[in-house]
Design a protein around this motif. Structure first.
Motif, PDB file in Angstrom:
ATOM      1  N   LYS A  11      -1.485   1.420   5.677  1.00  0.00           N
ATOM      2  CA  LYS A  11      -1.949   2.749   6.104  1.00  0.00           C
ATOM      3  C   LYS A  11      -2.648   2.681   7.464  1.00  0.00           C
ATOM      4  O   LYS A  11      -2.481   3.577   8.291  1.00  0.00           O
ATOM      5  CB  LYS A  11      -2.904   3.359   5.064  1.00  0.00           C
ATOM      6  N   LEU A  16       1.064   7.431   9.399  1.00  0.00           N
ATOM      7  CA  LEU A  16       1.953   8.528   9.021  1.00  0.00           C
ATOM      8  C   LEU A  16       2.932   8.141   7.911  1.00  0.00           C
ATOM      9  O   LEU A  16       3.635   9.003   7.391  1.00  0.00           O
ATOM     10  CB  LEU A  16       2.724   9.031  10.236  1.00  0.00           C
ATOM     11  N   MET A  17       2.971   6.877   7.544  1.00  0.00           N
ATOM     12  CA  MET A  17       3.905   6.455   6.499  1.00  0.00           C
ATOM     13  C   MET A  17       3.418   6.952   5.143  1.00  0.00           C
ATOM     14  O   MET A  17       2.265   6.764   4.780  1.00  0.00           O
ATOM     15  CB  MET A  17       4.042   4.927   6.473  1.00  0.00           C
ATOM     16  N   GLU A  18       4.309   7.591   4.419  1.00  0.00           N
ATOM     17  CA  GLU A  18       3.983   8.124   3.100  1.00  0.00           C
ATOM     18  C   GLU A  18       3.831   6.995   2.085  1.00  0.00           C
ATOM     19  O   GLU A  18       4.702   6.131   1.997  1.00  0.00           O
ATOM     20  CB  GLU A  18       5.080   9.075   2.626  1.00  0.00           C
ATOM     21  N   GLU A  19       2.753   7.022   1.313  1.00  0.00           N
ATOM     22  CA  GLU A  19       2.526   5.978   0.315  1.00  0.00           C
ATOM     23  C   GLU A  19       3.589   5.982  -0.779  1.00  0.00           C
ATOM     24  O   GLU A  19       3.830   4.965  -1.411  1.00  0.00           O
ATOM     25  CB  GLU A  19       1.139   6.140  -0.309  1.00  0.00           C
ATOM     26  N   GLU A  20       4.230   7.106  -0.994  1.00  0.00           N
ATOM     27  CA  GLU A  20       5.266   7.215  -2.028  1.00  0.00           C
ATOM     28  C   GLU A  20       6.635   6.772  -1.519  1.00  0.00           C
ATOM     29  O   GLU A  20       7.596   6.723  -2.282  1.00  0.00           O
ATOM     30  CB  GLU A  20       5.378   8.654  -2.552  1.00  0.00           C
ATOM     31  N   SER A  21       6.740   6.470  -0.238  1.00  0.00           N
ATOM     32  CA  SER A  21       8.039   6.122   0.335  1.00  0.00           C
ATOM     33  C   SER A  21       8.496   4.734  -0.121  1.00  0.00           C
ATOM     34  O   SER A  21       7.696   3.855  -0.448  1.00  0.00           O
ATOM     35  CB  SER A  21       7.988   6.173   1.866  1.00  0.00           C
TER      36      SER A  21
END
Length: 149
Positions: A11, A16-21
């Protein structure tokens, strides 16, 4: 070595990276504590550079070498990647290190015919959850591509 949880580090480096990705989850697995080869977290900052697109490829086969050939034959675009992190998951609790070595040698031989410059270029391994034969060998390749301006 940082003792910061890998999810927090991802993070921080890529807010900006989604944790669910899928890419987030696979990076957390790759750099997680369960791997049988200690991974260098400094590779993460190289991998999560600016202006990058990511792709996760999964392969199963009768051997790790079979998985590598699927990667090379079915996904020639992987040779264009800026970075590749990959992990092998054994079909049983005990890892056959010789099989992984054969797979990495096969990958290296394929790459000598193609120009590549993966940074980073790293791999690790995980033990399977069963002692039963017949479970497939698995390879997960996490790729980073330059998406330009």
């Amino acid at each position: 070595m940082s003792t910061e949880p890998i999810e927090s580090l991802i993070k921080k480096l890529s807010p900006l990276m989604e944790e669910e990705s899928e890419i987030f989850r696979e990076l957390a697995v790759f750099f997680g504590r369960a791997s049988k080869i200690q991974t260098d977290r400094s590779e993460l900052s190289k991998f999560l550079g600016r202006k990058r697109l990511y792709q996760v490829l999964r392969f199963t086969g009768k051997s790790f070498k079979d998985c590598v050939y699927q990667l090379v034959d079915d996904h020639p675009e992987s040779m264009e990647a800026l970075g590749m992190l990959r992990y092998y998951t054994s079909p049983k609790k005990k890892i056959d290190w010789e099989q992984i070595e054969h797979a990495e040698i096969a990958l290296g031989k394929e790459l000598t015919t193609n120009a590549y410059g993966w940074m980073p270029d790293a791999w690790t391994a995980f033990e399977g959850e069963s002692d039963e034969e017949g479970n497939p060998h698995e390879l997960v390749a996490i790729l980073a591509f330059d998406y330009g301006d």
